[in-house]
Design a protein around this motif. Structure first.
Motif, PDB file in Angstrom:
ATOM      1  N   PRO A 175       2.418  -4.492   0.431  1.00 35.23           N
ATOM      2  CA  PRO A 175       1.338  -5.299  -0.133  1.00 35.23           C
ATOM      3  C   PRO A 175       0.070  -5.187   0.717  1.00 35.23           C
ATOM      4  N   GLY A 176      -1.075  -5.272   0.065  1.00 38.32           N
ATOM      5  CA  GLY A 176      -2.332  -5.218   0.802  1.00 38.32           C
ATOM      6  C   GLY A 176      -3.467  -4.758  -0.073  1.00 38.32           C
ATOM      7  N   ASP A 177      -4.416  -4.091   0.536  1.00 37.64           N
ATOM      8  CA  ASP A 177      -5.607  -3.607  -0.141  1.00 37.64           C
ATOM      9  C   ASP A 177      -5.225  -2.626  -1.246  1.00 37.64           C
ATOM     10  N   THR A 178      -5.795  -2.822  -2.421  1.00 31.28           N
ATOM     11  CA  THR A 178      -5.473  -1.952  -3.553  1.00 31.28           C
ATOM     12  C   THR A 178      -6.638  -1.042  -3.933  1.00 31.28           C
ATOM     13  N   THR A 179      -7.631  -0.900  -3.041  1.00 33.02           N
ATOM     14  CA  THR A 179      -8.781  -0.062  -3.371  1.00 33.02           C
ATOM     15  C   THR A 179      -8.475   1.419  -3.214  1.00 33.02           C
ATOM     16  N   GLY A 180      -7.530   1.777  -2.372  1.00 36.43           N
ATOM     17  CA  GLY A 180      -7.168   3.174  -2.153  1.00 36.43           C
ATOM     18  C   GLY A 180      -5.766   3.430  -2.664  1.00 36.43           C
ATOM     19  N   PRO A 181      -5.200   4.547  -2.257  1.00 34.69           N
ATOM     20  CA  PRO A 181      -3.809   4.826  -2.649  1.00 34.69           C
ATOM     21  C   PRO A 181      -2.856   3.762  -2.090  1.00 34.69           C
TER      22      PRO A 181
END
Length: 90
Positions: A52-58
């Motif tokens: 889980p975490g940032d979803t801006t990149g892969p």
């Protein structure tokens, strides 16, 4: 009749940090453990659990091989290349 081939394996690449980690591996057992885990991931890049975490990149994923006691952090590019971010002995 042409021979049928299995699914194509994903290409494996290493981030700079992961490549630096690999330079320090000298044990044949550790090399075997890493190789075994990389084969599993190359056959099925989606096998690892999403982190889980940032979803801006892969999507960063983790694969843990309980037999070899290693954990690999990686992501899969749009072209199905597996980029290893870190190799961790558990």
């Amino acid at each position: 009749m042409p021979q049928q081939h299995g699914p194509r394996r994903a290409r494996i690449a290493f981030s700079d940090a992961a490549a630096k980690q690999l330079e320090n591996i000298t044990s044949e057992a550790d090399i075997h453990a890493l190789d075994r885990a990389l084969v599993v991931i190359s056959v099925d890049p989606d096998i690892g659990a999403p982190i889980p975490g940032d979803t801006t990149g892969p999507q960063l994923r983790q694969y843990t091989d309980d037999v070899e006691a290693v954990r690999i952090l990686y992501y899969v590019t749009a072209l199905r290349t597996v980029v290893v971010v870190a190799y961790i002995e558990v």
